[in-house]
Write a protein that holds these residues in place. Structure first.
Motif, PDB file in Angstrom:
ATOM      1  N   UNK A   1      22.213-100.451 -32.196  1.00  0.00           N
ATOM      2  CA  UNK A   1      21.290-101.543 -31.892  1.00  0.00           C
ATOM      3  C   UNK A   1      22.090-102.766 -31.463  1.00  0.00           C
ATOM      4  N   UNK A   2      21.395-103.729 -30.883  1.00  0.00           N
ATOM      5  CA  UNK A   2      21.978-105.009 -30.535  1.00  0.00           C
ATOM      6  C   UNK A   2      21.363-106.046 -31.466  1.00  0.00           C
ATOM      7  N   UNK A   3      22.136-106.529 -32.416  1.00  0.00           N
ATOM      8  CA  UNK A   3      21.617-107.475 -33.408  1.00  0.00           C
ATOM      9  C   UNK A   3      21.216-108.811 -32.795  1.00  0.00           C
TER      10      UNK A   3
ATOM     11  N   UNK B   1      22.384 -98.491 -26.792  1.00  0.00           N
ATOM     12  CA  UNK B   1      21.420 -99.572 -27.042  1.00  0.00           C
ATOM     13  C   UNK B   1      22.106-100.845 -27.520  1.00  0.00           C
ATOM     14  N   UNK B   2      23.252-100.722 -28.127  1.00  0.00           N
ATOM     15  CA  UNK B   2      23.988-101.889 -28.614  1.00  0.00           C
ATOM     16  C   UNK B   2      25.249-101.468 -29.329  1.00  0.00           C
ATOM     17  N   UNK B   3      26.058-102.439 -29.706  1.00  0.00           N
ATOM     18  CA  UNK B   3      27.344-102.125 -30.317  1.00  0.00           C
ATOM     19  C   UNK B   3      27.302-102.149 -31.844  1.00  0.00           C
TER      20      UNK B   3
ATOM     21  N   UNK C   1      17.093-108.160 -36.242  1.00  0.00           N
ATOM     22  CA  UNK C   1      17.448-109.445 -35.635  1.00  0.00           C
ATOM     23  C   UNK C   1      18.474-110.201 -36.492  1.00  0.00           C
ATOM     24  N   UNK C   2      19.709-110.207 -36.047  1.00  0.00           N
ATOM     25  CA  UNK C   2      20.774-110.894 -36.773  1.00  0.00           C
ATOM     26  C   UNK C   2      21.434-110.053 -37.836  1.00  0.00           C
ATOM     27  N   UNK C   3      20.668-109.161 -38.466  1.00  0.00           N
ATOM     28  CA  UNK C   3      21.213-108.223 -39.449  1.00  0.00           C
ATOM     29  C   UNK C   3      20.294-107.008 -39.518  1.00  0.00           C
TER      30      UNK C   3
END
Length: 120
Positions: A62-64, A52-54, A71-73
């Motif tokens: 997740x992908x921030x 889903x993200x790094x 979102x962002x953090x």
């Protein structure tokens, strides 16, 4: 000599039967146990293709930059009606740089209204 060969065959058969039962027990135990690999213990799991993200938040990849719940953090959730674009919560109905979706920039002559450039 015949008795010795027969005895050896019986022993070999007995060993294979016992080994088969033990292997079956191990196989069943192995199938019933599940190994869960989480990114808090193994951070490289987030780099696997299809992840889903790094980034790792609460044991999940997740992908921030795009995750509305992180979102962002980690833990920063976008409020209702906003989406996460480049790690910031934005309103896609009125944002000039993210009109309707992330990275959909309206040109200088138009404005973003209802998520569309040049609505009127």
């Amino acid at each position: 000599m015949k008795q010795f060969v027969v005895a050896m065959l019986i022993m070999a058969l007995a060993i294979s039967v016992v080994s088969g039962k033990e292997a079956k027990k191990v196989k069943n135990r192995f199938l019933s146990e599940r190994v869960v690999v989480t990114c808090d213990k193994y951070p490289n799991v987030c780099d696997i293709k299809g992840s889903a993200g790094s980034d790792c938040c609460m044991k999940k990849c997740v992908n921030l930059s795009t995750d509305g719940s992180n979102c962002g953090k980690c833990g920063k959730k976008c409020s209702y009606g906003k989406i996460c674009c480049q790690g910031k919560c934005v309103n896609p109905k009125s944002n000039q740089k993210h009109c309707g979706k992330c990275d959909n920039k309206c040109n200088a002559q138009s404005s973003c209204i209802y998520g569309m450039c040049s609505y009127a």
